[in-house]
Enzyme design. Structure first.
Site, short mmCIF file in Angstrom:
data_model
loop_
_atom_site.label_atom_id
_atom_site.label_comp_id
_atom_site.label_asym_id
_atom_site.label_seq_id
_atom_site.Cartn_x
_atom_site.Cartn_y
_atom_site.Cartn_z
CG HIS A 1 -3.67 -4.76 5.56
ND1 HIS A 1 -4.67 -4.03 6.15
CD2 HIS A 1 -3.00 -3.87 4.76
CE1 HIS A 1 -4.62 -2.78 5.72
NE2 HIS A 1 -3.62 -2.66 4.87
CG HIS B 1 -1.46 2.72 10.12
ND1 HIS B 1 -2.76 2.52 9.73
CD2 HIS B 1 -0.75 2.72 8.96
CE1 HIS B 1 -2.83 2.40 8.41
NE2 HIS B 1 -1.61 2.52 7.93
CG ASP C 1 -0.53 3.77 3.95
OD1 ASP C 1 -0.58 2.82 3.14
OD2 ASP C 1 -1.08 3.73 5.06
CG HIS D 1 -2.15 -0.86 1.04
ND1 HIS D 1 -2.83 -1.42 2.10
CD2 HIS D 1 -2.79 -1.25 -0.10
CE1 HIS D 1 -3.85 -2.13 1.61
NE2 HIS D 1 -3.84 -2.05 0.29
ZN LIG Z 1 -1.25 1.76 5.98
ZN LIG Z 2 -2.36 -1.01 4.28
#
Ligand SMILES: [Zn+2]
Ligand SMILES: [Zn+2]
Length: 301
Positions: free
Chosen positions: A140, A268, A64, A62
């Site tokens: 995730h 996060h 980020d 991802h």
């Molecule tokens: Zn993240």
């Molecule tokens: Zn993520």
């Protein structure tokens, strides 16, 4: 160990919030963990000598957590880096990075090694004589690993007065530090424990981001010195956590409690929350030793 939080927010970088990236200094290593957009700016801002980074651990693909990686790789080239760089991350990371390097005709002048991960079981991925790194399989939306960094047990310390008293030759000091019983100058076997002190407790750090609440990581992270666990949401938004496969502060604290960790660091955070102290308060209803990550914060342990 020294942990510098470069960024601890989810989603997108904003004026005052950076996405995930951390530097862990452990023994003589400077490990970079995740590399969100702007990581190299944060490294400079916090005066970290980032040419020392030889190993980078990426949790998942991802943006980020890895949109800063190709920029950092490219900057290393401009700084005429020569040292090898090792990157650990999910399968696909090599393709994602090398395609960008290829299309911009910017090959590195140092050696770049990708170690692509595919296992859903915890595995040892790095080891030298002082440090081990294991994966922590997470749950995730895409394939994700956390990382467990462990110091190896050090040597015992000599109790020099007791050693002299026991009349042990200096040639045996090394064996004593390694925990062996040795014979003294009179040929008498000396019990190691009577002339040495125990080694310092090795420290460990577990990085778990991003993940939904996943109890089966508990045996992997049992008794760690410090656990960083994502807490994107508060319990009032648990339905978002469920939907997006993230965790709440309370869930992070539950994992910390079950694993008997010494300290929990939360991070996060979703940028929908202005007041981070609420995360701490919520986690504290379950587990007492909670700290909040903030961009630029340093933890020594
Ligand atoms: Zn993240
Ligand atoms: Zn993520």
């Amino acid at each position: 160990m020294r942990l510098t939080i470069l960024g601890c927010y989810s989603a997108t970088p904003r004026t005052l919030n950076n996405t995930t990236s951390q530097v862990l200094e452990i023994n003589n290593h400077m490990f970079l963990i995740d590399c969100g957009e702007g990581t190299q700016v944060q490294l400079r801002k916090h005066k970290l000598k980032f040419n020392r980074i030889k190993y980078i651990f990426i949790s998942h693909l991802h943006g980020d957590h890895f949109f800063g990686l190709v920029g950092l790789i490219s900057t290393f080239r401009l700084l005429t880096r020569e040292a090898d760089l090792h990157i650990y991350g999910p399968k696909g990371i090599k393709e994602a990075i090398t395609l960008q390097l290829k299309l911009s005709d910017s090959w590195t002048n140092y050696k770049l090694y990708f170690h692509e991960l595919t296992s859903t079981k915890s595995e040892l991925i790095f080891e030298d004589n002082k440090v081990e790194v294991h994966t922590i399989p997470l749950d995730h939306r895409i394939y994700t690993n956390g990382y467990l960094f462990k110091e190896k047990a050090g040597e015992r310390k000599l109790n020099i007065d007791a050693v002299n008293e026991a009349n042990i030759d200096v040639a045996y000091y090394r064996k004593l530090k390694q925990g062996f019983d040795v014979k003294n100058e009179d040929g008498v076997l000396i019990d190691n424990k009577t002339v040495t002190f125990p080694a310092e407790n090795p420290k460990s750090y577990a990085f778990c981001s991003d993940t939904k609440y996943k109890e089966d990581i508990v045996p992997v992270i049992k008794n760690v010195s410090v656990l960083y666990h994502e807490s994107t949401f508060l319990e009032k938004h648990a339905h978002y956590a469920e939907k997006t496969k993230h965790a709440t502060a309370k869930q992070a604290a539950t994992i910390a409690k079950l694993a008997h960790v010494k300290t929990l660091i939360l991070g996060h955070y979703s940028t929908r929350y202005d007041d981070l102290s609420v995360f701490k308060n919520e986690a504290k209803t379950v587990f007492n030793k909670v700290k909040l990550a903030r961009d630029g914060k340093v933890f020594n342990f």
